[in-house]
Scaffold this motif. Structure first.
Motif, mmCIF file in Angstrom:
data_model
loop_
_atom_site.group_PDB
_atom_site.id
_atom_site.type_symbol
_atom_site.label_atom_id
_atom_site.label_comp_id
_atom_site.label_asym_id
_atom_site.label_seq_id
_atom_site.Cartn_x
_atom_site.Cartn_y
_atom_site.Cartn_z
ATOM 1 N N SER A 138 0.841 -1.195 0.000
ATOM 2 C CA SER A 138 0.000 0.000 0.000
ATOM 3 C C SER A 138 0.885 1.258 0.000
ATOM 4 C CB SER A 138 -0.946 0.001 1.194
ATOM 5 O OG SER A 138 -0.213 0.078 2.392
ATOM 6 N N GLU A 139 2.021 1.189 0.681
ATOM 7 C CA GLU A 139 2.947 2.319 0.663
ATOM 8 C C GLU A 139 3.514 2.514 -0.734
ATOM 9 O OE1 GLU A 139 6.026 1.964 3.521
ATOM 10 O OE2 GLU A 139 4.637 1.910 5.194
ATOM 11 N N SER A 140 3.846 1.400 -1.403
ATOM 12 C CA SER A 140 4.380 1.467 -2.750
ATOM 13 C C SER A 140 3.332 2.020 -3.710
ATOM 14 C CB SER A 140 4.826 0.071 -3.194
ATOM 15 O OG SER A 140 5.248 0.103 -4.523
ATOM 16 N N THR A 141 2.113 1.579 -3.546
ATOM 17 C CA THR A 141 1.030 2.070 -4.395
ATOM 18 C C THR A 141 0.805 3.562 -4.142
ATOM 19 O OG1 THR A 141 -0.014 -0.099 -4.221
ATOM 20 C CG2 THR A 141 -1.350 1.687 -5.060
ATOM 21 N N ALA A 142 0.859 3.982 -2.896
ATOM 22 C CA ALA A 142 0.682 5.399 -2.554
ATOM 23 C C ALA A 142 1.820 6.243 -3.131
ATOM 24 C CB ALA A 142 0.605 5.568 -1.039
ATOM 25 N N GLU A 143 3.021 5.672 -3.081
ATOM 26 C CA GLU A 143 4.157 6.388 -3.650
ATOM 27 C C GLU A 143 4.012 6.518 -5.158
ATOM 28 O OE1 GLU A 143 7.841 4.606 -2.512
ATOM 29 O OE2 GLU A 143 7.548 5.048 -0.391
ATOM 30 N N HIS A 144 3.567 5.439 -5.812
ATOM 31 C CA HIS A 144 3.378 5.478 -7.267
ATOM 32 C C HIS A 144 2.280 6.476 -7.649
ATOM 33 C CE1 HIS A 144 6.232 2.489 -8.445
ATOM 34 N NE2 HIS A 144 5.676 1.514 -7.681
ATOM 35 N N GLU A 145 1.220 6.495 -6.854
ATOM 36 C CA GLU A 145 0.134 7.443 -7.119
ATOM 37 C C GLU A 145 0.629 8.891 -6.924
ATOM 38 O OE1 GLU A 145 -3.250 6.547 -4.753
ATOM 39 O OE2 GLU A 145 -3.587 4.621 -5.747
ATOM 40 N N LEU A 146 1.407 9.082 -5.874
ATOM 41 C CA LEU A 146 1.960 10.415 -5.607
ATOM 42 C C LEU A 146 2.921 10.819 -6.724
ATOM 43 C CD1 LEU A 146 2.143 12.817 -3.688
ATOM 44 C CD2 LEU A 146 3.997 11.614 -2.511
ATOM 45 N N LEU A 147 3.756 9.882 -7.137
ATOM 46 C CA LEU A 147 4.698 10.138 -8.220
ATOM 47 C C LEU A 147 3.953 10.429 -9.522
ATOM 48 C CD1 LEU A 147 7.679 10.292 -8.934
ATOM 49 C CD2 LEU A 147 7.632 7.856 -9.440
ATOM 50 N N ALA A 148 2.907 9.680 -9.794
ATOM 51 C CA ALA A 148 2.112 9.905 -11.005
ATOM 52 C C ALA A 148 1.439 11.284 -10.938
ATOM 53 C CB ALA A 148 1.067 8.803 -11.160
ATOM 54 N N TRP A 149 0.949 11.633 -9.742
ATOM 55 C CA TRP A 149 0.286 12.929 -9.572
ATOM 56 C C TRP A 149 1.303 14.073 -9.764
ATOM 57 C CZ3 TRP A 149 0.407 16.979 -5.940
ATOM 58 C CH2 TRP A 149 -0.668 17.870 -6.031
ATOM 59 N N VAL A 150 2.527 13.910 -9.251
ATOM 60 C CA VAL A 150 3.572 14.917 -9.416
ATOM 61 C C VAL A 150 3.952 15.048 -10.897
ATOM 62 C CG1 VAL A 150 5.998 15.444 -8.901
ATOM 63 C CG2 VAL A 150 4.474 14.710 -7.071
#
Length: 120
Positions: A3-15
């Protein structure tokens, strides 16, 4: 962890989306600025040429009028000088007339006094 990895990927995608959006907005603004400047250049050139024409007209008017005004000013100065000279002449004449009268009266008094006093 996943879930942390998914959140990081989502944050990275959003950035990444935010960066792409910012880049697109800056690009559009730059294009609009260039278009605005390109559209304003002919108007600026027209304004400059109009200003130059007006300055040329004023200069030609000044060139035509200046000798007339200068001659008029010369005549005015000459007339004022003549008036001043006439006024000074009149003042000097009046002053000299008064002086001559005063001298004449004094001489007459001395003459009358000498006639009245027969000591000699």
């Amino acid at each position: 962890m996943e879930s942390e990895s998914t959140a990081e990927h989502e944050l990275l995608a959003w950035v990444k989306k935010l960066v792409w959006l910012s880049t697109a907005i800056l690009t559009v603004m730059a294009v609009l600025l260039i278009a605005l400047v390109a559209l304003l250049i002919p108007k600026l050139e027209r304004a400059v040429s109009t200003t130059e024409r007006v300055e040329a007209r004023f200069q030609s008017f000044a060139d035509e009028v200046q000798p007339v005004v200068g001659a008029g000013a010369g005549k005015a100065v000459e007339a004022i000088t003549q008036m001043d000279a006439k006024r000074l002449s009149e003042a000097a004449t009046d002053s000299s007339d008064e002086t001559i009268r005063a001298i004449g009266e004094r001489a007459k008094r001395f003459l009358d006094r000498d006639k009245a006093d027969p000591k000699d």
